[in-house]
Design an enzyme around this catalytic site. Sequence first.
Site, PDB file in Angstrom:
ATOM      1  N   ASP A 123       0.846  -1.187   0.000  1.00 29.35           N
ATOM      2  CA  ASP A 123       0.000   0.000   0.000  1.00 29.35           C
ATOM      3  C   ASP A 123       0.891   1.251   0.000  1.00 29.35           C
ATOM      4  O   ASP A 123       1.843   1.331  -0.766  1.00 29.35           O
ATOM      5  CB  ASP A 123      -0.955  -0.053   1.210  1.00 29.35           C
ATOM      6  CG  ASP A 123      -2.046   0.999   1.177  1.00 29.35           C
ATOM      7  OD1 ASP A 123      -3.071   0.764   0.500  1.00 29.35           O
ATOM      8  OD2 ASP A 123      -1.877   2.049   1.832  1.00 29.35           O
ATOM      9  N   TRP A 124       0.620   2.224   0.869  1.00 25.64           N
ATOM     10  CA  TRP A 124       1.439   3.437   0.915  1.00 25.64           C
ATOM     11  C   TRP A 124       2.890   3.144   1.303  1.00 25.64           C
ATOM     12  O   TRP A 124       3.779   3.961   1.067  1.00 25.64           O
ATOM     13  CB  TRP A 124       0.830   4.441   1.896  1.00 25.64           C
ATOM     14  CG  TRP A 124       0.009   5.488   1.214  1.00 25.64           C
ATOM     15  CD1 TRP A 124      -1.337   5.491   1.022  1.00 25.64           C
ATOM     16  CD2 TRP A 124       0.494   6.708   0.617  1.00 25.64           C
ATOM     17  NE1 TRP A 124      -1.717   6.628   0.348  1.00 25.64           N
ATOM     18  CE2 TRP A 124      -0.616   7.395   0.094  1.00 25.64           C
ATOM     19  CE3 TRP A 124       1.760   7.278   0.491  1.00 25.64           C
ATOM     20  CZ2 TRP A 124      -0.506   8.613  -0.550  1.00 25.64           C
ATOM     21  CZ3 TRP A 124       1.871   8.503  -0.150  1.00 25.64           C
ATOM     22  CH2 TRP A 124       0.759   9.159  -0.667  1.00 25.64           C
ATOM     23  N   TRP A 164     -12.974   3.893  -3.088  1.00 25.69           N
ATOM     24  CA  TRP A 164     -12.356   4.008  -1.766  1.00 25.69           C
ATOM     25  C   TRP A 164     -12.116   5.469  -1.406  1.00 25.69           C
ATOM     26  O   TRP A 164     -12.409   5.899  -0.282  1.00 25.69           O
ATOM     27  CB  TRP A 164     -11.059   3.209  -1.737  1.00 25.69           C
ATOM     28  CG  TRP A 164     -10.002   3.727  -0.790  1.00 25.69           C
ATOM     29  CD1 TRP A 164      -8.774   4.214  -1.127  1.00 25.69           C
ATOM     30  CD2 TRP A 164     -10.078   3.816   0.636  1.00 25.69           C
ATOM     31  NE1 TRP A 164      -8.088   4.598  -0.014  1.00 25.69           N
ATOM     32  CE2 TRP A 164      -8.857   4.371   1.086  1.00 25.69           C
ATOM     33  CE3 TRP A 164     -11.058   3.487   1.565  1.00 25.69           C
ATOM     34  CZ2 TRP A 164      -8.591   4.598   2.427  1.00 25.69           C
ATOM     35  CZ3 TRP A 164     -10.799   3.723   2.919  1.00 25.69           C
ATOM     36  CH2 TRP A 164      -9.577   4.264   3.341  1.00 25.69           C
ATOM     37  N   ASP A 250      -7.160  -8.575  -4.315  1.00 28.75           N
ATOM     38  CA  ASP A 250      -7.082  -7.134  -4.035  1.00 28.75           C
ATOM     39  C   ASP A 250      -7.456  -6.355  -5.289  1.00 28.75           C
ATOM     40  O   ASP A 250      -6.642  -6.216  -6.202  1.00 28.75           O
ATOM     41  CB  ASP A 250      -5.685  -6.733  -3.567  1.00 28.75           C
ATOM     42  CG  ASP A 250      -5.599  -5.236  -3.282  1.00 28.75           C
ATOM     43  OD1 ASP A 250      -6.654  -4.613  -3.034  1.00 28.75           O
ATOM     44  OD2 ASP A 250      -4.492  -4.688  -3.326  1.00 28.75           O
ATOM     45  N   HIS A 280      -6.397  -7.109   0.388  1.00 27.94           N
ATOM     46  CA  HIS A 280      -5.470  -5.981   0.262  1.00 27.94           C
ATOM     47  C   HIS A 280      -4.431  -6.023   1.372  1.00 27.94           C
ATOM     48  O   HIS A 280      -3.248  -5.820   1.126  1.00 27.94           O
ATOM     49  CB  HIS A 280      -6.243  -4.664   0.294  1.00 27.94           C
ATOM     50  CG  HIS A 280      -5.377  -3.458   0.147  1.00 27.94           C
ATOM     51  ND1 HIS A 280      -4.667  -3.183  -0.998  1.00 27.94           N
ATOM     52  CD2 HIS A 280      -5.077  -2.454   1.018  1.00 27.94           C
ATOM     53  CE1 HIS A 280      -3.974  -2.063  -0.842  1.00 27.94           C
ATOM     54  NE2 HIS A 280      -4.197  -1.607   0.377  1.00 27.94           N
TER      55      HIS A 280
END
Length: 304
Positions: A123-124, A164, A250, A280
């Site tokens: 993710d980030w 999202w 995901d 995810h």
Amino acid sequence: MEYLRTPDECFENLPGYDFAPNYLNVADGEGGELRVHYVTEGPADGETVLLLHGEPSWSFLYRKMIPLFVEAGFRVIAPDLPGFGRSDKPSKRSDYTYQRHVDWMQSVLDQLELNDITLVCQDWGGLIGLRLLAENPSRFARAVAANTMLPTGDQTPGQAFLDWRKFSQEVPEFPVGGIISGATTTELSPDVVAAYDAPYPDESYKEGARQFPLLVPATPDDPASDANRAAWAALSKWKKPFLTAFSDSDPVTKGGDAIMQKLIPGCEGQDHTTIVNGGHFLQEDQGEALAKVVLKFAKANPIG
């Protein structure tokens, strides 16, 4: 910069997360400092594994993986991004920028003098970690990308991300634990959901979690687009080992692994894998499996 600091008692008796807290200070960009929390486990002279979390999780996400790395002799570093976990939380949404987070994590690398790093990012954690790798190529030895991407805004984000982002800005109360739970394939226990909520005693602590979806470059003129294009230019020359280990469930990052395998030379010849039965947040669903993939990758690609 004004910030909030989550009381220590919020982090007592978290399931599977009994790691001692460690802290360092980073310049906040406005003449002050922020306190950043990080987990450090394993031998000080072991090879370093840097675990970078994303939105809206924190280092708790890696609790299943850390012991396996330590058992294998690695030194684990798992920071909490400012705004998340046990790190300080700037109180204004305008305090949060992509570049500041890159700079804050750069300060962590510098202060801890990390080298020969094996990056594990999701993710980030990838949006920040891949920037760090591209801008400090000599400090990284290997990289594992899991359910992440380095967007430039030159391609339209998928509908799953747009949905999202819309949800994140419109929901009256930002349900951190519920968001994590909703993006896993397994049912999380109430105490695990509560652990993801622990850093946020009330909504005022969630300005970073609210802002992060808006910081993902979604248009070509985004403030971070040029820096990310430059990072891709560096990644296109990266020949050190690079592995993709995305999950099979995901919708947000689906297909990103194929892009990396095509564009990053270090992907050639690696045993890329798809983690089965993972959402995810695959560290929650398949943390042990992901850790074993990383360890196998490290063993197959020794430093030096």
